[in-house]
Design an enzyme around this catalytic site. Structure first.
Site, PDB file in Angstrom:
ATOM      1  N   LYS A  15      -4.379 -22.861 -13.379  1.00 10.60           N
ATOM      2  CA  LYS A  15      -3.741 -23.420 -12.175  1.00 10.60           C
ATOM      3  C   LYS A  15      -4.286 -24.808 -11.847  1.00 10.60           C
ATOM      4  CE  LYS A  15      -5.237 -20.253  -9.392  1.00 10.60           C
ATOM      5  NZ  LYS A  15      -6.006 -19.320 -10.222  1.00 10.60           N
ATOM      6  N   ARG A  90      -4.639 -16.306  -0.968  1.00 11.12           N
ATOM      7  CA  ARG A  90      -5.166 -15.306  -1.893  1.00 11.12           C
ATOM      8  C   ARG A  90      -5.115 -13.903  -1.297  1.00 11.12           C
ATOM      9  NH1 ARG A  90      -8.566 -18.970  -5.100  1.00 11.12           N
ATOM     10  NH2 ARG A  90      -9.547 -17.836  -6.807  1.00 11.12           N
ATOM     11  N   ARG A 127     -15.077 -21.767 -20.730  1.00 10.75           N
ATOM     12  CA  ARG A 127     -15.214 -22.819 -19.724  1.00 10.75           C
ATOM     13  C   ARG A 127     -16.631 -22.833 -19.147  1.00 10.75           C
ATOM     14  NH1 ARG A 127     -11.395 -22.380 -14.533  1.00 10.75           N
ATOM     15  NH2 ARG A 127     -12.846 -20.781 -13.870  1.00 10.75           N
ATOM     16  N   ARG A 133     -20.223 -23.971 -13.543  1.00  9.72           N
ATOM     17  CA  ARG A 133     -19.883 -23.130 -12.396  1.00  9.72           C
ATOM     18  C   ARG A 133     -20.673 -21.838 -12.456  1.00  9.72           C
ATOM     19  NH1 ARG A 133     -13.528 -22.778 -11.076  1.00  9.72           N
ATOM     20  NH2 ARG A 133     -14.221 -20.749 -10.341  1.00  9.72           N
ATOM     21  N   ARG A 144     -13.854 -11.054 -10.053  1.00 10.05           N
ATOM     22  CA  ARG A 144     -12.733 -11.935  -9.694  1.00 10.05           C
ATOM     23  C   ARG A 144     -11.391 -11.367 -10.151  1.00 10.05           C
ATOM     24  NH1 ARG A 144     -15.355 -16.824 -12.353  1.00 10.05           N
ATOM     25  NH2 ARG A 144     -13.433 -18.044 -12.098  1.00 10.05           N
TER      26      ARG A 144
HETATM   27  P1  ADP Z   1     -10.691 -19.246  -9.966  1.00 10.94           P
HETATM   28  O1  ADP Z   1      -9.201 -19.298  -9.790  1.00 10.94           O
HETATM   29  O2  ADP Z   1     -11.127 -19.533 -11.365  1.00 10.94           O
HETATM   30  O3  ADP Z   1     -11.326 -17.985  -9.441  1.00 10.94           O
HETATM   31  P2  ADP Z   1     -11.182 -21.060  -7.692  1.00 10.94           P
HETATM   32  O4  ADP Z   1     -11.852 -22.369  -7.771  1.00 10.94           O
HETATM   33  O5  ADP Z   1      -9.759 -21.025  -7.260  1.00 10.94           O
HETATM   34  O6  ADP Z   1     -11.359 -20.430  -9.153  1.00 10.94           O
HETATM   35  O7  ADP Z   1     -12.001 -20.092  -6.702  1.00 10.94           O
HETATM   36  C1  ADP Z   1     -13.383 -19.892  -6.843  1.00 10.94           C
HETATM   37  C2  ADP Z   1     -13.921 -19.010  -5.725  1.00 10.94           C
HETATM   38  O8  ADP Z   1     -13.748 -19.659  -4.461  1.00 10.94           O
HETATM   39  C3  ADP Z   1     -13.255 -17.645  -5.544  1.00 10.94           C
HETATM   40  O9  ADP Z   1     -13.766 -16.661  -6.423  1.00 10.94           O
HETATM   41  C4  ADP Z   1     -13.582 -17.344  -4.071  1.00 10.94           C
HETATM   42  O10 ADP Z   1     -14.916 -16.914  -3.919  1.00 10.94           O
HETATM   43  C5  ADP Z   1     -13.463 -18.707  -3.425  1.00 10.94           C
HETATM   44  N1  ADP Z   1     -12.103 -18.979  -2.904  1.00 10.94           N
HETATM   45  C6  ADP Z   1     -11.242 -19.947  -3.344  1.00 10.94           C
HETATM   46  N2  ADP Z   1     -10.077 -19.913  -2.665  1.00 10.94           N
HETATM   47  C7  ADP Z   1     -10.200 -18.897  -1.777  1.00 10.94           C
HETATM   48  C8  ADP Z   1      -9.326 -18.326  -0.797  1.00 10.94           C
HETATM   49  N3  ADP Z   1      -8.091 -18.815  -0.600  1.00 10.94           N
HETATM   50  N4  ADP Z   1      -9.788 -17.287  -0.057  1.00 10.94           N
HETATM   51  C9  ADP Z   1     -11.020 -16.797  -0.232  1.00 10.94           C
HETATM   52  N5  ADP Z   1     -11.887 -17.258  -1.136  1.00 10.94           N
HETATM   53  C10 ADP Z   1     -11.491 -18.299  -1.918  1.00 10.94           C
END
Ligand code: ADP
Length: 185
Positions: A15, A90, A127, A133, A144
């Site tokens: 994404k 989410r 990655r 990360r 996740r």
């Molecule tokens: P990925 O899609 O690889 O999990 P992201 O960068 O989108 O990576 O998200 C990393 C982390 O950030 C998530 O596992 C969560 O802990 C937090 N996070 C991101 N967006 C949200 C959201 N909309 N609501 C709650 N937590 C979030």
């Protein structure tokens, strides 16, 4: 008023990569809640301190905190040409919060990235070797993916009922996937 396009999909689906390219090409604001939260963690803000262990464990940051962060970003930022939401909503509660501000920020489309679990795990571990990360570890990935299935996947139905969903096969070359998504803009 500025239109929103939501990029929805499991971790590792690509994404972020696609959102960056599409935003640049179509002059849209790219809003990644993951990037915003990681920025808070590195700046040691109160939100960052609260979020750090949740991020590391692969769990979601509480809805109220993320909703506040996101709505402030939309209101303050110049998203007049529209924005791509990468990683938000989410949960159902987050999706409902977008519904509440739909007069100013209507969701026009939801691009759903589809890829199998084995492929996703492989990609994230790869990655992790360069991303730095702290959540690109095997334990965190397992959490996740579970969180995605439980909390986020139901949103596909939610948006399906509004006839907004476009499904993209997220397995293949980055350029091919980019071309598929571009057709929707
Ligand atoms: P990925 O899609 O690889 O999990 P992201 O960068 O989108 O990576 O998200 C990393 C982390 O950030 C998530 O596992 C969560 O802990 C937090 N996070 C991101 N967006 C949200 C959201 N909309 N609501 C709650 N937590 C979030």
């Amino acid at each position: 008023m500025s239109d929103l396009v939501v990029f929805l999909g499991p971790p590792g689906a690509g994404k972020g990569t696609q959102a960056l390219r599409i935003a640049k090409k179509f002059n849209l604001t790219h809003i990644s809640t993951g990037d915003m939260l990681r920025d808070h963690v590195s700046r040691l803000t109160n939100l960052g301190k609260e979020a750090k262990s949740l991020l590391d464990e692969g769990k979601l940051v509480p809805d109220n905190l993320v909703i506040k962060m996101l709505t402030e970003k939309l209101r303050e930022g110049d998203s007049s040409r529209g924005a791509i939401l990468d990683g938000f909503p989410r949960t159902l509660k987050q999706a409902e919060s977008l519904d509440e501000i739909r007069d100013n920020f209507p969701v026009k489309k939801v691009i759903v990235f589809e890829a199998g679990k084995d492929e996703l795990i492989k990609r994230i571990l790869l990655r992790g070797k360069t991303s730095g990360r702290s959540d690109d570890t095997e334990d965190s990935i397992t959490v996740r993916l579970e969180v995605y299935e439980q909390d986020t996947e139901p949103l596909i139905d939610f948006y399906e009922q509004k006839a907004m969903v476009i499904r993209i096969n997220a397995v293949g070359g980055v350029d091919d996937i980019y071309k598929q998504i571009s057709k929707e803009f």
